[in-house]
Design a protein around this motif. Structure first.
Motif, PDB file in Angstrom:
ATOM      1  N   ILE A 134      -7.091  -0.733  -6.366  1.00  0.00           N
ATOM      2  CA  ILE A 134      -6.304  -1.853  -6.892  1.00  0.00           C
ATOM      3  C   ILE A 134      -7.208  -3.046  -7.186  1.00  0.00           C
ATOM      4  O   ILE A 134      -7.057  -3.732  -8.202  1.00  0.00           O
ATOM      5  N   SER A 183      -1.564  -7.549 -10.621  1.00  0.00           N
ATOM      6  CA  SER A 183      -2.562  -6.785  -9.864  1.00  0.00           C
ATOM      7  C   SER A 183      -2.918  -7.492  -8.568  1.00  0.00           C
ATOM      8  O   SER A 183      -3.129  -6.851  -7.534  1.00  0.00           O
ATOM      9  N   GLU A 186      -0.236  -6.822  -6.057  1.00  0.00           N
ATOM     10  CA  GLU A 186      -0.403  -5.475  -5.520  1.00  0.00           C
ATOM     11  C   GLU A 186      -1.561  -5.427  -4.527  1.00  0.00           C
ATOM     12  O   GLU A 186      -1.481  -4.742  -3.497  1.00  0.00           O
ATOM     13  N   GLU A 189      -0.407  -6.955  -1.272  1.00  0.00           N
ATOM     14  CA  GLU A 189       0.499  -6.029  -0.591  1.00  0.00           C
ATOM     15  C   GLU A 189      -0.286  -4.894   0.053  1.00  0.00           C
ATOM     16  O   GLU A 189       0.016  -4.462   1.180  1.00  0.00           O
TER      17      GLU A 189
END
Length: 212
Positions: A134, A183, A186, A189
Motif C-alpha cells: 500500500i 491511498s 488505506e 488503516e
C-alpha cells in the motif's frame, strides 16, 4: 493533504522466554530496525506536509496575480517548482526507507520460518507485507501528483496558455490528490491493523512465557 503519523509498535520480547537469549535478541534487533525505518518515513511525511502547506499558500497567491504582474508570477512559479523538487527529494528518501523496511520484514519472515513461530507472528509478517504494498502505491501516486503539479506551474507562467487548458490540468491535479489521499487512508488503516496484530502477538508470547 495531511499525512497521519502512525508509528508501528516495537516488540518488547522478554529475554526470559523459552527461546535462547541470543535468538530473542536477534528478533528484537530485527524489529528495532523495522521500527526505525517506519519512524524515518513518518519524519519525511511531516516535512512533506509542511512543504505542501507552504506551497499551497504560494499557489493561491500566484493565481490571484494578473497578467500585468508577469514577473511576479514567474518568481512565484520558481518558488513553487523548487518546493515541488524538494518534495520529490523527500519522497525518494521515504522510498529508500521503505526498501530497507522490506528487507527487515524479509529477515523477520525468515526468522519466523526458522524458529517455527507461525502461530504468533505469521499474521504480523503478512500484514507488514500488505502495508508495504500500500505504501508503494501511495509513493507512486504521489510522484505522479508532483509531476502533474509541476506541469501546472509551468502552464501558469505561460502567457499563451488558455483558460480551459489550465482548468483541465487543475482538475487532473485534484484527481491525483484525491487518489493519493485514498491511498494514505488505506496506509493508515493497514498500520492500525499491524498494531492490532502486534499487540495480540505480544499477549500470546507473554501467555506462553507464563505457562513455561
Amino acid at each position: 493533504m495531511k499525512k497521519v503519523i502512525c508509528v508501528l509498535f516495537v516488540f518488547l520480547l522478554l529475554t526470559s522466554c523459552s527461546k535462547e537469549t541470543e535468538v530473542t535478541q536477534q528478533l528484537t534487533d530485527l524489529l528495532a530496525v523495522l521500527n526505525e525505518k517506519e519512524k524515518q518515513g513518518n519524519n519525511f511525511g511531516k516535512e512533506l506536509h509542511e512543504m505542501e502547506q507552504s506551497e499551497q499558500v504560494l499557489f493561491v497567491k500566484t493565481m490571484e496575480l494578473t497578467q500585468q504582474q508577469y514577473q511576479e508570477v514567474k518568481k512565484q512559479v520558481v518558488a513553487m517548482k523548487k518546493s515541488a523538487h524538494e518534495r520529490a527529494r523527500l519522497l525518494e528518501k521515504e522510498e529508500s526507507a521503505l526498501r530497507e523496511s522490506k528487507i527487515a520484514i524479509d529477515r523477520m519472515s525468515e526468522w519466523v520460518e526458522r524458529m517455527e513461530l507461525h502461530d504468533s507472528l505469521d499474521e504480523v509478517v503478512e500484514a507488514l507485507y500488505e502495508r508495504s504494498e500500500i505504501q508503494e502505491t501511495f509513493i507512486m501516486q504521489y510522484k505522479k501528483l508532483i509531476d502533474s503539479q509541476t506541469q501546472l506551474y509551468t502552464q501558469i507562467e505561460d502567457p499563451s496558455i488558455r483558460e480551459h487548458e489550465l482548468q483541465k490540468q487543475v482538475r487532473h491535479v485534484n484527481d491525483l490528490i484525491t487518489s493519493s489521499q485514498q491511498s494514505l487512508t488505506e496506509l493508515n488503516e493497514a498500520t492500525r491493523e499491524v498494531n492490532r496484530l502486534v499487540a495480540r502477538a505480544l499477549k500470546s508470547l507473554e501467555n506462553n512465557k507464563k505457562e513455561i
